[in-house]
Design an enzyme around this catalytic site. Structure first.
Site, PDB file in Angstrom:
ATOM      1  N   GLU A 355      22.884  39.646  15.144  1.00  0.00           N
ATOM      2  CA  GLU A 355      22.808  40.485  13.933  1.00  0.00           C
ATOM      3  C   GLU A 355      23.245  41.933  14.129  1.00  0.00           C
ATOM      4  OE1 GLU A 355      18.812  39.896  12.453  1.00  0.00           O
ATOM      5  OE2 GLU A 355      19.081  37.743  12.285  1.00  0.00           O
ATOM      6  N   GLU A 460      20.736  28.236  12.573  1.00  0.00           N
ATOM      7  CA  GLU A 460      19.401  28.420  11.964  1.00  0.00           C
ATOM      8  C   GLU A 460      19.395  27.869  10.547  1.00  0.00           C
ATOM      9  OE1 GLU A 460      18.114  32.526  12.318  1.00  0.00           O
ATOM     10  OE2 GLU A 460      18.970  32.708  14.321  1.00  0.00           O
TER      11      GLU A 460
HETATM   12  O1  G3I Z   1       4.854  38.618  17.763  1.00  0.00           O
HETATM   13  C1  G3I Z   1       3.579  38.769  17.210  1.00  0.00           C
HETATM   14  C2  G3I Z   1       2.618  38.133  18.128  1.00  0.00           C
HETATM   15  O2  G3I Z   1       2.675  38.707  19.393  1.00  0.00           O
HETATM   16  C3  G3I Z   1       1.256  38.283  17.535  1.00  0.00           C
HETATM   17  O3  G3I Z   1       0.333  37.625  18.360  1.00  0.00           O
HETATM   18  C4  G3I Z   1       1.276  37.678  16.178  1.00  0.00           C
HETATM   19  C5  G3I Z   1      -0.063  37.750  15.557  1.00  0.00           C
HETATM   20  O4  G3I Z   1      -0.372  39.002  15.167  1.00  0.00           O
HETATM   21  O5  G3I Z   1       2.256  38.309  15.363  1.00  0.00           O
HETATM   22  C6  G3I Z   1       3.529  38.111  15.866  1.00  0.00           C
HETATM   23  O6  G3I Z   1       4.607  38.608  15.112  1.00  0.00           O
HETATM   24  C7  G3I Z   1       5.296  37.748  14.214  1.00  0.00           C
HETATM   25  C8  G3I Z   1       6.423  36.979  14.919  1.00  0.00           C
HETATM   26  O7  G3I Z   1       7.182  36.260  13.998  1.00  0.00           O
HETATM   27  C9  G3I Z   1       5.910  35.965  15.967  1.00  0.00           C
HETATM   28  O8  G3I Z   1       6.677  36.093  17.112  1.00  0.00           O
HETATM   29  C10 G3I Z   1       5.890  38.637  13.145  1.00  0.00           C
HETATM   30  O9  G3I Z   1       4.861  39.268  12.432  1.00  0.00           O
HETATM   31  C11 G3I Z   1       6.772  37.826  12.214  1.00  0.00           C
HETATM   32  O10 G3I Z   1       7.446  38.669  11.296  1.00  0.00           O
HETATM   33  C12 G3I Z   1       7.807  37.077  13.030  1.00  0.00           C
HETATM   34  O11 G3I Z   1       8.606  36.293  12.184  1.00  0.00           O
HETATM   35  C13 G3I Z   1       9.768  35.720  12.775  1.00  0.00           C
HETATM   36  C14 G3I Z   1      11.009  36.497  12.330  1.00  0.00           C
HETATM   37  O12 G3I Z   1      12.156  35.881  12.911  1.00  0.00           O
HETATM   38  C15 G3I Z   1      11.008  37.964  12.739  1.00  0.00           C
HETATM   39  O13 G3I Z   1      12.206  38.577  12.371  1.00  0.00           O
HETATM   40  C16 G3I Z   1       9.890  34.269  12.304  1.00  0.00           C
HETATM   41  O14 G3I Z   1       8.794  33.514  12.811  1.00  0.00           O
HETATM   42  C17 G3I Z   1      11.213  33.659  12.793  1.00  0.00           C
HETATM   43  O15 G3I Z   1      11.432  32.415  12.168  1.00  0.00           O
HETATM   44  C18 G3I Z   1      12.372  34.571  12.415  1.00  0.00           C
HETATM   45  O16 G3I Z   1      13.576  34.051  12.945  1.00  0.00           O
HETATM   46  C19 G3I Z   1      14.751  34.842  12.680  1.00  0.00           C
HETATM   47  C20 G3I Z   1      15.731  34.588  13.813  1.00  0.00           C
HETATM   48  O17 G3I Z   1      15.139  34.898  15.044  1.00  0.00           O
HETATM   49  C21 G3I Z   1      17.010  35.408  13.614  1.00  0.00           C
HETATM   50  N1  G3I Z   1      17.592  35.141  12.339  1.00  0.00           N
HETATM   51  C22 G3I Z   1      16.718  35.311  11.182  1.00  0.00           C
HETATM   52  C23 G3I Z   1      15.448  34.464  11.346  1.00  0.00           C
HETATM   53  C24 G3I Z   1      14.584  34.608  10.161  1.00  0.00           C
HETATM   54  O18 G3I Z   1      14.091  35.919  10.018  1.00  0.00           O
END
Ligand code: G3I
Length: 537
Positions: A355, A460
């Site tokens: 990205e 994805e």
């Molecule tokens: O990382 C923390 C974790 O350490 C903590 O324990 C937990 C509980 O508080 O929160 C976690 O954070 C969340 C993370 O996922 C988990 O690793 C974030 O709030 C949440 O926003 C995050 O969402 C992910 C997102 O990427 C972030 O941008 C989604 O699950 C994931 O499906 C999504 O995947 C991305 C691809 O990597 C790149 N392309 C877009 C796609 C969709 O956004």
């Protein structure tokens, strides 16, 4: 065992109004269903209505992660007071609300935020059968001078547990929050508790990896829970031959903040890393003969901001180009070395840079860009080539990459990388919807191949659709045409080497509100799965 809803009572039998921000509750019962039931559950049935204006010290918001929260006077806020969220060391650190009582309900979330240009996001987290999903409900781009409002709806699944709505952002800047509310839309349903899912027997489903075996690998994004759960993992093994870790290989998950700051001098050029959390998923892939797409090394998101500061102290002095190049090189080197030593040959491709184009079709001014400069992409690929085991494919990965103006931007910065021999493929993320022309998408796919001479992977895939008459069939038709078109591309000689869906069931998707995946919660197939099967046959 059937997933049991132990107590579900429609609020049409009761009119309840309760819970102001300072906890006062009163209720009025106009009609009773059954006195026995009512007396047991009346307390829980009080319609949850979360509303924080931060006028008093008694607010409902709680801190999330290492962040701290406090009520402050703020002239830009309505009535002059707001909640300040500060001390955020990771982007998901923020404020949160316990939303267990919203299980199974349609909710509306509203809030207004002030921050230094960050995109502030209201997200929801919940567990389905022990697997935690993180969904975005709504996002707003902020500025420092005034509050920006946001408003979004979400359907909380009937079988969700540990439900939390939280405020996060894409930077570590403080977030001022005002007038935050979470309310049920329409009639309130009270669901006391959920039981186990009665999973369908998936053993006789046609296998996608076999059906598409002559064309490309079929992949799926997984979590440790999916890898560890017998029903999910049996399904995944039968259907897919490639996996991507949805979150665990991202810099945020691999970089070890505590260890790094415990000895800044020692870790100055090479931040401390931790890998043990990856073993469940990597063991699963190795033991079941799958390949892994490594996701991702260099990204603006889910990469802690402290990495970019000279002494790892956010807000202090940014690291200079030379230091950041060292950190980038050592990060890539260590990840490659650990992976190769522990799981030789398992990772077939890496999303080296993710990205790097922004939504205005320019290079994103991320902290990588700001500290290293425009050539950070070339540098990342050169390091990846230097340290990747032979045969590992190096990918650039992006969303909306089928859009012509975004594609031009991407081609602009990838050409030098391809000329240097360091680019093997383009990953088209494909978070798409049923309105996007399949023909337009395929033309863009062909252009990446013809202009850069590289292979293409769909990395994805999920297809959003609006619920309405025939929505599942419409989505199925789209999935079917999309997969058929990819097969046609392969037949025409465009090397499409893998297609990965971004998650297993709709409720577990990061976009659960858009029902974008192939499977229902109990692993019965949606028309989308059937259409993908049919497209191959
Ligand atoms: O990382 C923390 C974790 O350490 C903590 O324990 C937990 C509980 O508080 O929160 C976690 O954070 C969340 C993370 O996922 C988990 O690793 C974030 O709030 C949440 O926003 C995050 O969402 C992910 C997102 O990427 C972030 O941008 C989604 O699950 C994931 O499906 C999504 O995947 C991305 C691809 O990597 C790149 N392309 C877009 C796609 C969709 O956004």
């Amino acid at each position: 065992m059937k997933r049991k809803i132990l107590a579900f009572v429609s609020a049409c039998a009761v009119v309840l109004s309760a819970c102001s921000s300072n906890g006062a509750a009163d209720k009025e019962i106009t009609e009773t269903a059954s006195e026995a039931v009512m007396s047991n559950i009346a307390e829980e049935m009080v319609m949850p209505d979360i509303s924080d204006n931060f006028l008093q010290e008694l607010y409902i918001a709680k801190k999330r992660g290492k962040a701290l929260v406090k009520r402050v006077e703020d002239t830009a806020a309505t009535d002059g007071s707001a909640l300040l969220i500060y001390n955020r060391i990771e982007s998901w650190n923020g404020a949160e609300y316990d939303c267990e009582k919203f299980r199974g309900n349609d909710i509306n979330v509203k809030g207004s935020f002030r921050s230094a240009g960050a995109s502030v996001r209201v997200s929801i987290q919940y567990d389905i059968n022990g697997n935690t999903s993180y969904n975005s409900i709504c996002t707003v781009k902020t500025n420092n001078d005034s509050y920006s409002e946001v408003n979004g709806d979400f359907t909380v699944p009937d079988n969700a547990e540990k439900i939390i709505v939280y405020i996060e952002s894409d930077t570590l800047d403080d977030i001022y929050t005002d007038n935050f509310s979470i309310r049920t839309i329409g009639e309130y349903k009270y669901i006391a508790e959920v039981g186990d899912i009665d999973f369908a027997d998936t053993s006789a489903y046609p296998s996608l990896k076999e059906l598409y075996g002559d064309y490309f690998r079929m992949g799926i994004a997984i979590s440790p829970t999916i890898a560890a759960n017998k029903d999910y993992s049996a399904f995944v093994c039968r259907q897919f031959n490639s996996v991507t870790m949805e979150n665990n290989f991202k810099p945020e998950a691999v970089l070890d903040h505590n260890k790094t700051v415990s000895d800044v001098e020692k870790y100055m050029e090479s931040p401390a890393l931790s890998f043990e959390h990856l073993r469940t998923e990597l063991d699963f892939a190795r033991d079941n003969g799958m390949t892994v797409r490594g996701h991702t090394l260099v990204w603006h998101s889910q990469t802690p901001e402290w990495l970019f500061y000279k002494n790892y102290a956010v807000g202090d002095e940014l690291a200079d180009r030379e230091l950041m190049l060292k950190r980038m090189e050592n990060y890539i080197k260590s990840v490659m070395e650990w992976s190769n030593e522990n799981y030789p040959g398992l990772i077939s491709s890496w999303d080296v840079v993710n990205e790097a184009a922004d939504d205005n079709n320019k290079m994103r001014e991320s902290l990588w860009y700001k500290t290293i400069g425009e050539d950070y992409i070339e540098q990342a690929f050169a390091f990846a080539r230097k340290y990747a085991p032979e045969g590992t494919k190096l990918f650039y990965n992006d969303y909306n990459s089928y859009m012509p103006s975004k594609q031009n931007c991407i081609l602009g910065f990838l050409k030098p990388v391809a000329e240097q021999g360091n680019l093997d493929g383009v990953g088209m993320q494909s978070h798409i919807n049923t309105e996007i022309g399949v023909g337009t998408f395929m033309s863009a796919l062909e252009k990446y191949h013809s202009e850069l001479g590289v292979e293409i992977q769909i990395t994805e895939l999920d297809v959003a659709v609006k619920k309405g008459d025939g929505w599942e069939e419409k989505q199925g038709d789209y999935y079917g045409s999309f997969l058929s078109a990819l097969v046609d591309e392969q037949k025409k000689g465009v090397p499409v080497t893998s297609v990965t869906v971004w998650g297993l069931t709709d409720s577990m998707s990061w976009k659960a509100a858009d029902h974008p995946l192939l499977m229902n919660d109990d692993l019965t197939p949606k028309p989308a799965f059937e259409a993908v099967v049919k497209a191959a046959e």
